[in-house]
Design a protein around this motif. Structure first.
Motif, PDB file in Angstrom:
ATOM      1  N   ASP A  21       4.118   2.429  -4.141  1.00 53.76           N
ATOM      2  CA  ASP A  21       3.601   2.238  -2.790  1.00 53.76           C
ATOM      3  C   ASP A  21       2.665   3.370  -2.390  1.00 53.76           C
ATOM      4  OD1 ASP A  21       4.872  -0.234  -2.004  1.00 53.76           O
ATOM      5  OD2 ASP A  21       6.752   0.865  -1.978  1.00 53.76           O
ATOM      6  N   THR A  22       3.143   4.606  -2.529  1.00 54.37           N
ATOM      7  CA  THR A  22       2.334   5.752  -2.122  1.00 54.37           C
ATOM      8  C   THR A  22       1.100   5.904  -2.993  1.00 54.37           C
ATOM      9  OG1 THR A  22       4.105   7.002  -1.055  1.00 54.37           O
ATOM     10  CG2 THR A  22       2.304   8.273  -2.022  1.00 54.37           C
ATOM     11  N   MET A  23       1.276   5.876  -4.300  1.00 55.60           N
ATOM     12  CA  MET A  23       0.123   6.096  -5.178  1.00 55.60           C
ATOM     13  C   MET A  23      -0.818   4.896  -5.193  1.00 55.60           C
ATOM     14  SD  MET A  23       0.219   9.144  -6.011  1.00 55.60           S
ATOM     15  CE  MET A  23      -1.228   9.055  -7.085  1.00 55.60           C
ATOM     16  N   GLY A  24      -0.293   3.714  -4.938  1.00 58.61           N
ATOM     17  CA  GLY A  24      -1.173   2.563  -4.814  1.00 58.61           C
ATOM     18  C   GLY A  24      -2.162   2.742  -3.679  1.00 58.61           C
ATOM     19  N   LEU A  25      -1.658   3.175  -2.519  1.00 56.70           N
ATOM     20  CA  LEU A  25      -2.540   3.407  -1.374  1.00 56.70           C
ATOM     21  C   LEU A  25      -3.461   4.597  -1.611  1.00 56.70           C
ATOM     22  CD1 LEU A  25      -0.224   2.727   1.702  1.00 56.70           C
ATOM     23  CD2 LEU A  25      -1.927   1.213   0.668  1.00 56.70           C
ATOM     24  N   MET A  26      -2.962   5.623  -2.301  1.00 57.28           N
ATOM     25  CA  MET A  26      -3.815   6.772  -2.601  1.00 57.28           C
ATOM     26  C   MET A  26      -4.966   6.375  -3.523  1.00 57.28           C
ATOM     27  SD  MET A  26      -2.649   9.270  -0.843  1.00 57.28           S
ATOM     28  CE  MET A  26      -3.779  10.460  -1.557  1.00 57.28           C
ATOM     29  N   LEU A  27      -4.672   5.580  -4.535  1.00 53.82           N
ATOM     30  CA  LEU A  27      -5.723   5.107  -5.437  1.00 53.82           C
ATOM     31  C   LEU A  27      -6.750   4.270  -4.684  1.00 53.82           C
ATOM     32  CD1 LEU A  27      -3.403   4.210  -8.430  1.00 53.82           C
ATOM     33  CD2 LEU A  27      -5.407   5.693  -8.634  1.00 53.82           C
ATOM     34  N   LEU A  28      -6.279   3.388  -3.825  1.00 54.18           N
ATOM     35  CA  LEU A  28      -7.191   2.570  -3.029  1.00 54.18           C
ATOM     36  C   LEU A  28      -8.080   3.433  -2.138  1.00 54.18           C
ATOM     37  CD1 LEU A  28      -4.824  -0.364  -1.986  1.00 54.18           C
ATOM     38  CD2 LEU A  28      -6.951  -0.603  -3.280  1.00 54.18           C
ATOM     39  N   SER A  29      -7.497   4.474  -1.559  1.00 58.55           N
ATOM     40  CA  SER A  29      -8.278   5.333  -0.660  1.00 58.55           C
ATOM     41  C   SER A  29      -9.381   6.078  -1.398  1.00 58.55           C
ATOM     42  CB  SER A  29      -7.366   6.345   0.058  1.00 58.55           C
ATOM     43  OG  SER A  29      -6.930   7.373  -0.819  1.00 58.55           O
ATOM     44  N   ASN A  30      -9.233   6.226  -2.712  1.00 60.11           N
ATOM     45  CA  ASN A  30     -10.269   6.861  -3.541  1.00 60.11           C
ATOM     46  C   ASN A  30     -11.218   5.839  -4.161  1.00 60.11           C
ATOM     47  OD1 ASN A  30      -9.472   9.446  -3.057  1.00 60.11           O
ATOM     48  ND2 ASN A  30      -8.576   9.824  -5.070  1.00 60.11           N
ATOM     49  N   GLY A  31     -11.035   4.573  -3.792  1.00 61.83           N
ATOM     50  CA  GLY A  31     -11.910   3.536  -4.327  1.00 61.83           C
ATOM     51  C   GLY A  31     -11.511   3.019  -5.695  1.00 61.83           C
ATOM     52  N   HIS A  32     -10.275   3.315  -6.115  1.00 60.22           N
ATOM     53  CA  HIS A  32      -9.802   2.866  -7.421  1.00 60.22           C
ATOM     54  C   HIS A  32      -8.880   1.658  -7.263  1.00 60.22           C
ATOM     55  CE1 HIS A  32     -11.727   6.373  -8.921  1.00 60.22           C
ATOM     56  NE2 HIS A  32     -10.812   7.234  -8.508  1.00 60.22           N
ATOM     57  N   ASP A  33      -8.695   0.929  -8.331  1.00 59.03           N
ATOM     58  CA  ASP A  33      -7.902  -0.293  -8.320  1.00 59.03           C
ATOM     59  C   ASP A  33      -6.493  -0.004  -8.834  1.00 59.03           C
ATOM     60  OD1 ASP A  33      -6.780  -2.780  -8.620  1.00 59.03           O
ATOM     61  OD2 ASP A  33      -8.417  -3.628  -9.831  1.00 59.03           O
ATOM     62  N   LEU A  85      -3.075  13.820  -2.779  1.00 59.22           N
ATOM     63  CA  LEU A  85      -1.773  13.796  -2.124  1.00 59.22           C
ATOM     64  C   LEU A  85      -1.183  15.202  -2.053  1.00 59.22           C
ATOM     65  CD1 LEU A  85       0.443  11.820  -1.008  1.00 59.22           C
ATOM     66  CD2 LEU A  85       1.448  11.894  -3.298  1.00 59.22           C
ATOM     67  N   LYS A  86      -1.319  15.952  -3.139  1.00 58.41           N
ATOM     68  CA  LYS A  86      -0.787  17.318  -3.154  1.00 58.41           C
ATOM     69  C   LYS A  86      -1.420  18.175  -2.061  1.00 58.41           C
ATOM     70  CE  LYS A  86       0.286  17.664  -8.123  1.00 58.41           C
ATOM     71  NZ  LYS A  86      -0.120  18.331  -9.385  1.00 58.41           N
ATOM     72  N   ARG A  87      -2.704  17.963  -1.804  1.00 58.35           N
ATOM     73  CA  ARG A  87      -3.372  18.734  -0.741  1.00 58.35           C
ATOM     74  C   ARG A  87      -2.751  18.418   0.615  1.00 58.35           C
ATOM     75  NH1 ARG A  87      -7.943  17.530  -4.019  1.00 58.35           N
ATOM     76  NH2 ARG A  87      -8.599  15.775  -2.699  1.00 58.35           N
ATOM     77  N   GLY A  88      -2.346  17.158   0.793  1.00 56.64           N
ATOM     78  CA  GLY A  88      -1.674  16.791   2.036  1.00 56.64           C
ATOM     79  C   GLY A  88      -0.319  17.452   2.179  1.00 56.64           C
ATOM     80  N   VAL A  89       0.330  17.701   1.043  1.00 57.31           N
ATOM     81  CA  VAL A  89       1.617  18.392   1.055  1.00 57.31           C
ATOM     82  C   VAL A  89       1.421  19.884   1.327  1.00 57.31           C
ATOM     83  CG1 VAL A  89       3.631  19.027  -0.322  1.00 57.31           C
ATOM     84  CG2 VAL A  89       2.676  16.722  -0.510  1.00 57.31           C
ATOM     85  N   SER A  90       0.526  20.500   0.568  1.00 54.22           N
ATOM     86  CA  SER A  90       0.347  21.958   0.683  1.00 54.22           C
ATOM     87  C   SER A  90      -0.216  22.371   2.038  1.00 54.22           C
ATOM     88  CB  SER A  90      -0.562  22.464  -0.441  1.00 54.22           C
ATOM     89  OG  SER A  90      -1.851  21.876  -0.348  1.00 54.22           O
ATOM     90  N   SER A  91      -0.974  21.511   2.670  1.00 51.11           N
ATOM     91  CA  SER A  91      -1.556  21.833   3.981  1.00 51.11           C
ATOM     92  C   SER A  91      -0.552  21.681   5.116  1.00 51.11           C
ATOM     93  CB  SER A  91      -2.756  20.930   4.257  1.00 51.11           C
ATOM     94  OG  SER A  91      -2.340  19.586   4.459  1.00 51.11           O
ATOM     95  N   GLY A 108       1.977  17.608  10.278  1.00 51.99           N
ATOM     96  CA  GLY A 108       3.425  17.752  10.350  1.00 51.99           C
ATOM     97  C   GLY A 108       4.136  16.570  10.960  1.00 51.99           C
ATOM     98  N   LYS A 109       3.383  15.513  11.269  1.00 53.25           N
ATOM     99  CA  LYS A 109       3.968  14.340  11.921  1.00 53.25           C
ATOM    100  C   LYS A 109       3.760  13.075  11.091  1.00 53.25           C
ATOM    101  CE  LYS A 109       3.067  16.256  16.537  1.00 53.25           C
ATOM    102  NZ  LYS A 109       2.348  16.029  17.816  1.00 53.25           N
ATOM    103  N   VAL A 110       3.550  13.262   9.783  1.00 51.78           N
ATOM    104  CA  VAL A 110       3.231  12.153   8.889  1.00 51.78           C
ATOM    105  C   VAL A 110       4.245  12.104   7.753  1.00 51.78           C
ATOM    106  CG1 VAL A 110       1.552  11.349   7.173  1.00 51.78           C
ATOM    107  CG2 VAL A 110       0.758  12.188   9.403  1.00 51.78           C
ATOM    108  N   THR A 111       4.646  10.905   7.375  1.00 50.78           N
ATOM    109  CA  THR A 111       5.484  10.748   6.184  1.00 50.78           C
ATOM    110  C   THR A 111       4.853   9.735   5.230  1.00 50.78           C
ATOM    111  OG1 THR A 111       6.864   8.999   7.167  1.00 50.78           O
ATOM    112  CG2 THR A 111       7.610  11.276   7.430  1.00 50.78           C
ATOM    113  N   PHE A 112       5.086   9.971   3.942  1.00 49.32           N
ATOM    114  CA  PHE A 112       4.719   9.017   2.897  1.00 49.32           C
ATOM    115  C   PHE A 112       6.014   8.564   2.227  1.00 49.32           C
ATOM    116  CE2 PHE A 112       0.584  10.345   3.823  1.00 49.32           C
ATOM    117  CZ  PHE A 112      -0.367   9.667   3.055  1.00 49.32           C
ATOM    118  N   LEU A 113       5.906   7.616   1.327  1.00 49.47           N
ATOM    119  CA  LEU A 113       7.087   7.023   0.709  1.00 49.47           C
ATOM    120  C   LEU A 113       7.421   7.663  -0.637  1.00 49.47           C
ATOM    121  CD1 LEU A 113       6.285   3.308   1.526  1.00 49.47           C
ATOM    122  CD2 LEU A 113       8.141   4.667   2.519  1.00 49.47           C
ATOM    123  N   THR A 114       8.704   7.733  -0.929  1.00 49.03           N
ATOM    124  CA  THR A 114       9.151   8.255  -2.218  1.00 49.03           C
ATOM    125  C   THR A 114       8.964   7.239  -3.344  1.00 49.03           C
ATOM    126  OG1 THR A 114      11.366   7.600  -1.537  1.00 49.03           O
ATOM    127  CG2 THR A 114      10.833   9.941  -1.418  1.00 49.03           C
TER     128      THR A 114
END
Length: 407
Positions: free
Chosen positions: A225-237, A253-259, A215-221
């Motif tokens: 930017d957001t999906m680039g970092l998400m792809l990198l975190s999964n080992g994708h280019d 990312l959706k799991r981070g939202v729903s949780s 509840g103390k984290v924000t991502f970018l709209t």
């Protein structure tokens, strides 16, 4: 700068305390209301991109040899100013004096989509925009290249660019031949955290799962930017990914939202929340963190071990610009390391010009050491530029992302 999991060291994080608005503050100003850059996807989805042109269908005439003038459109607060008279821009004045070219400089780019709307009818119809250079962000530059609305640059007229453009900014996915877009300034997207509120945050996965951050984290709209970092975190280019890889990263990312881990998606307004301690950590832009850390040294920028996103705002010459060669002279002028250093000392984003770091030492030694303005080669090697999207991909990915973040 260490590239494992650590934030910038106190020495490396020594930054100029800035009171100016950041360039991306102005770009993201609509974010709080949820408008932001979703318009880009909607424009495409509604089929209002505009009529495509080509070199054959839209021929431009250059009058530079007899008409020594130039019209330059840029973002507000994105040019050096005289401390005693903010209406004066020292580097522009020096260019005019040395070249004999009169520059009309206008700060009328307040948002990529808004500016697209200003020039869309003219460029669709192969009509002049009354501008010889304008500065737009990567994804909008990519759209205009795709639409055939820009003139190819004559590389013989920009030798400084050929010699001094950072290697990491060459042959980008949307302009592989370096034919249309020359970076004006660049920046990094990574993680920022407030050490007054939380301990070190090192990875995207920690942002998404660390219990004390819930509840103390924000991502970018901004999708790239957001999906680039998400792809990198999964080992994708992020510069070369499949739809399945995008969907996989989006589900994460959706799991981070729903949780409830992610508090919200923001534009630049995350900076105020981070400074106040209302959020503990976030996905952030380097230029903002320079300013924030100048006020509070416990606010840190982290290069995630999985990598960083690199973005640029680019100088572009539109079709029917009547002073292309004059524009190329100005573009080349700003790739002189001494000039680039003077500009970087004011705007505080990543300087795209090799050699400027040495020159800026005479202006401000602390800026020369700042890795958010002059990242080292190892840092730049860990950066990615988001993949150029075609119309169908833009529509699909933007829609999916907007639905996921509740835009």
């Amino acid at each position: 700068m260490r590239l494992t999991h650590s934030p910038l060291s106190p020495e490396a994080s020594a930054v100029l305390s800035a009171t100016r608005f950041s360039r991306r503050t102005l770009v993201r100003g609509a974010a709080a209301s949820g408008a932001l850059l979703t318009t880009g996807g909607l424009l495409t989805a509604c089929g209002t991109e505009g009529t495509k042109q080509s070199e054959d269908s839209c021929v431009s005439e250059d009058t530079s040899s007899t008409d020594k003038k130039l019209a330059f459109s840029n973002w507000p607060q994105y040019m050096d100013v005289d401390e005693k008279d903010e209406s004066k821009h020292p580097t522009l004045i020096a260019f005019q004096e040395s070249s004999g070219i009169q520059v009309t400089y206008t700060e009328d780019v307040n948002d990529n989509d808004e500016f697209f709307g200003k020039v869309q009818n003219q460029l669709s119809g192969c009509q002049p925009t009354d501008r010889d250079i304008f500065v737009l962000t990567d994804w909008m530059a990519a759209r205009m290249i795709r639409l055939g609305w820009l003139q190819k640059l004559n590389k013989a007229n920009i030798p400084n660019v050929q010699a001094n453009l950072l290697r990491s900014l060459r042959a980008r996915p949307f302009d592989k031949g370096d034919e249309y877009a020359v970076p004006w300034q660049s920046g990094l997207t990574g993680i920022a955290y407030n050490g007054d509120v939380t301990g070190e945050v090192r990875t995207i996965d920690e942002l998404l799962t660390k219990p004390e951050l819930k509840g103390k984290v924000t991502f970018l709209t901004e999708m790239r930017d957001t999906m680039g970092l998400m792809l990198l975190s999964n080992g994708h280019d992020p510069s070369n990914f499949t739809e399945a890889q995008f969907d996989d990263a989006l589900e994460k990312l959706k799991r981070g939202v729903s949780s409830g881990q992610i508090r919200k998606f923001t534009g630049n307004d995350y900076a105020t929340d981070l400074a106040k301690g209302d959020i503990a950590a976030c996905v952030a832009w380097s230029g903002d963190v320079i300013q924030l850390s100048g006020e509070n040294e416990k606010i840190k920028f982290v290069a995630p071990d999985s990598g960083l996103m690199l973005w640029s705002d680019n100088m572009l010459v539109p079709n029917k610009a009547a002073h292309k060669a004059n524009a190329e002279k100005l573009i080349d002028y700003y790739y002189d390391p001494s000039v680039a250093a003077e500009l970087a000392a004011y705007v505080n984003y990543i300087c795209p010009v090799q050699g400027a770091q040495e020159k800026i030492t005479d202006i401000d030694p602390d800026l020369a050491k700042n890795p958010l303005i002059f990242p080292d080669d190892a840092t730049l090697a860990k950066t990615k530029v988001f993949m150029a999207l075609d119309e169908a991909q833009e529509r699909s990915y933007s829609t999916k992302f907007q639905q996921a973040i509740g835009a």
